[in-house]
Scaffold this active site. Structure first.
Site, PDB file in Angstrom:
ATOM      1  N   GLY A  72     -13.288  -0.223   5.691  1.00  0.00           N
ATOM      2  CA  GLY A  72     -14.136   0.954   5.445  1.00  0.00           C
ATOM      3  C   GLY A  72     -15.432   0.540   4.787  1.00  0.00           C
ATOM      4  O   GLY A  72     -15.510  -0.514   4.154  1.00  0.00           O
ATOM      5  N   GLY A 119     -21.713   3.863   0.913  1.00  0.00           N
ATOM      6  CA  GLY A 119     -22.985   3.562   0.281  1.00  0.00           C
ATOM      7  C   GLY A 119     -22.831   2.484  -0.782  1.00  0.00           C
ATOM      8  O   GLY A 119     -23.730   1.682  -1.025  1.00  0.00           O
ATOM      9  N   ASP A 136     -11.430  13.441  -7.540  1.00  0.00           N
ATOM     10  CA  ASP A 136     -11.577  13.462  -6.078  1.00  0.00           C
ATOM     11  C   ASP A 136     -10.202  13.339  -5.418  1.00  0.00           C
ATOM     12  O   ASP A 136      -9.987  12.500  -4.533  1.00  0.00           O
ATOM     13  CB  ASP A 136     -12.519  12.337  -5.631  1.00  0.00           C
TER      14      ASP A 136
HETATM   15  N1  LIG Z   1      -6.242  -1.220  -1.445  1.00  0.00           N
HETATM   16  C1  LIG Z   1      -6.615  -0.779  -0.250  1.00  0.00           C
HETATM   17  N2  LIG Z   1      -5.892  -1.093   0.837  1.00  0.00           N
HETATM   18  C2  LIG Z   1      -6.235  -0.652   2.066  1.00  0.00           C
HETATM   19  N3  LIG Z   1      -7.323   0.118   2.303  1.00  0.00           N
HETATM   20  C3  LIG Z   1      -8.076   0.458   1.252  1.00  0.00           C
HETATM   21  C4  LIG Z   1      -7.782   0.033  -0.075  1.00  0.00           C
HETATM   22  N4  LIG Z   1      -8.725   0.534  -0.907  1.00  0.00           N
HETATM   23  C5  LIG Z   1      -9.565   1.244  -0.145  1.00  0.00           C
HETATM   24  N5  LIG Z   1      -9.184   1.201   1.148  1.00  0.00           N
HETATM   25  C6  LIG Z   1      -9.834   1.853   2.286  1.00  0.00           C
HETATM   26  O1  LIG Z   1     -11.152   1.406   2.387  1.00  0.00           O
HETATM   27  C7  LIG Z   1     -12.014   2.463   2.723  1.00  0.00           C
HETATM   28  C8  LIG Z   1     -13.111   2.571   1.691  1.00  0.00           C
HETATM   29  O2  LIG Z   1     -12.499   2.921   0.481  1.00  0.00           O
HETATM   30  P1  LIG Z   1     -13.199   3.492  -0.812  1.00  0.00           P
HETATM   31  O3  LIG Z   1     -12.135   4.091  -1.623  1.00  0.00           O
HETATM   32  O4  LIG Z   1     -13.958   2.451  -1.474  1.00  0.00           O
HETATM   33  O5  LIG Z   1     -14.277   4.463  -0.320  1.00  0.00           O
HETATM   34  P2  LIG Z   1     -14.211   5.791   0.544  1.00  0.00           P
HETATM   35  O6  LIG Z   1     -13.053   6.612   0.071  1.00  0.00           O
HETATM   36  O7  LIG Z   1     -14.241   5.478   1.991  1.00  0.00           O
HETATM   37  O8  LIG Z   1     -15.576   6.378   0.211  1.00  0.00           O
HETATM   38  P3  LIG Z   1     -16.001   7.261  -0.991  1.00  0.00           P
HETATM   39  O9  LIG Z   1     -15.649   6.523  -2.236  1.00  0.00           O
HETATM   40  O10 LIG Z   1     -17.458   7.394  -0.770  1.00  0.00           O
HETATM   41  O11 LIG Z   1     -15.218   8.552  -0.837  1.00  0.00           O
HETATM   42  C9  LIG Z   1     -11.165   3.713   2.831  1.00  0.00           C
HETATM   43  O12 LIG Z   1     -10.838   3.911   4.183  1.00  0.00           O
HETATM   44  C10 LIG Z   1      -9.939   3.365   2.046  1.00  0.00           C
HETATM   45  O13 LIG Z   1      -8.782   4.035   2.489  1.00  0.00           O
END
Ligand SMILES: Nc1ncnc2c1ncn2[C@@H]1O[C@H](COP(=O)(O)OP(=O)(O)OP(=O)(O)O)[C@@H](O)[C@H]1O
Length: 355
Positions: free
Chosen positions: A45, A48, A168
């Site tokens: 994923g 920003g 959130d």
């Molecule tokens: N530990 C993890 N294992 C697998 N996927 C992950 C992990 N942490 C985050 N992700 C995935 O990576 C992507 C980006 O995660 P992140 O939580 O940083 O931001 P986001 O939720 O996409 O964006 P925002 O924080 O702007 O809402 C998401 O699809 C999330 O599910």
């Protein structure tokens, strides 16, 4: 979780990406920390803030990890990652002290590069949002909803236990384990807030607070610019679990206007409307939880056990076994679908694993 996609850059495979900005790393490139070299497998994923990648160590230790990268910014450099690390460290201590099963990932490594910072953490599987989309009618069964709902609230309780609120809460911010597909992890502390001061006293509420989070699941206080507390994460949790088992989602699903959504959230407090919103669940019990959460103020401590008890009662009345496989586990080869429809509530087994 967003759809995994191939990372792209002009860089050749097998090259070091330490000097890049960290967000366009190509599959096969590597990043180093003080002790390890990580090869990038795929982009999970991007936002920003930076990106999240699936990685493995080189040489491989036989495991996969998630690497979260945050681009350096002129101001507030690495603040989000720093907070994420701080939260996860405090949680590790908290769950050990309180002898609880953690609903948080572990952090294995971290590093700071010229143009980005990174953490290496437990790799999770699909998010609840992804899993829901994969269901035939894009909704979970009631048994799965209650079981998962309890775990999601436990994760919130643990976060509150160290003095943070999430702000959130939504299906995209919970993911299941890769090995343990029954365990639900809470993710993304990018807008979490410490509600205690250095003396561990509750901070005084601010007069005006900007909107933070995701409109669909936001608590009424968030719409109104009122300081959020632990009760507001619980309100978002209630919207979330209602949505994941209701065929047409929350009443404000199609609405874009924030003011109108606020009004709709206020309206569902009327007895007939709440009955309708909770129609896929046990409406009277769910309305009781909503009423309880609404009765709390910023300074009040949430009685999580009351909420767990109400959900457990719903499961008992509905003859739903909280220890039965979740909807996505039924798709796994190891389960024989013909033997998994359990109708007896096995509360003692469930309690020994959950409470
Ligand atoms: N530990 C993890 N294992 C697998 N996927 C992950 C992990 N942490 C985050 N992700 C995935 O990576 C992507 C980006 O995660 P992140 O939580 O940083 O931001 P986001 O939720 O996409 O964006 P925002 O924080 O702007 O809402 C998401 O699809 C999330 O599910």
């Amino acid at each position: 979780m967003k759809q995994a996609s191939k990372a792209s850059s002009e860089e050749p495979e097998n090259s070091c990406a330490d000097e890049t900005d960290g967000v366009n790393i190509k599959d096969g490139q590597y990043v180093t920390t003080n002790t390890k070299k990580y090869r990038l497998i795929e982009l999970l994923g991007k936002g920003g803030y930076g990106a999240v990648y699936k990685v493995e160590t080189e040489p491989s230790d036989g495991r996969h990890y998630a690497m979260k990268i945050e681009k350096a910014r002129e101001k507030a450099h690495n603040n989000k990652l720093k907070m994420e690390v701080s939260i996860i460290k405090q949680i590790a201590y908290y769950v050990t002290e309180t002898k609880q099963k953690s609903h948080f990932v572990q952090i294995y490594d971290r590093a700071k590069k010229a143009r980005f910072a990174l953490i290496v953490m437990t790799l999770c599987g699909d998010s609840l949002a992804d899993l829901k989309k994969k269901r035939p009618r894009q909704m979970f069964s009631l048994g799965t909803t209650y079981g998962v709902g309890l775990q999601c609230l436990k994760a919130i309780e643990q976060l509150h236990g160290i003095g943070y609120i999430h702000r959130d809460i939504k299906p995209g911010n919970y993911a299941i384990g890769v090995e343990d597909r029954r365990c639900v992890f809470i993710l993304d502390f990018g807008i979490a807030r410490n509600i205690f001061n250095a003396k561990r006293e509750l901070k005084a509420p601010r007069i005006k607070v900007p909107f933070r989070g995701t409109v669909r699941y936001a608590a009424i206080n968030c719409h109104k610019g009122i300081e959020l507390g632990t009760k507001d994460d619980c309100e978002s949790w209630l919207y979330m679990i209602t949505e994941i088992c209701t065929i047409d989602g929350l009443p404000w699903r199609g609405e874009k206007d924030r003011e109108r959504i606020l009004q709709m959230k206020v309206n569902v407090r009327a007895p007939q409307s709440s009955k309708n919103m909770f129609r896929a669940m046990h409406p009277a019990n769910m309305a009781a939880i909503l009423k309880y959460v609404d009765s709390l103020t910023y300074a009040d401590e949430v009685d999580y056990n009351y909420i767990y008890t109400v959900i457990e009662e719903c499961a008992r009345v509905g003859r739903l076994d909280l220890t039965a496989p979740y909807d996505w586990e039924l798709d796994d080869d190891k389960y024989d679908r013909t033997t998994t429809t359990t109708t007896t509530t096995n509360l003692s087994v469930y309690k020994s694993t959950f409470r």
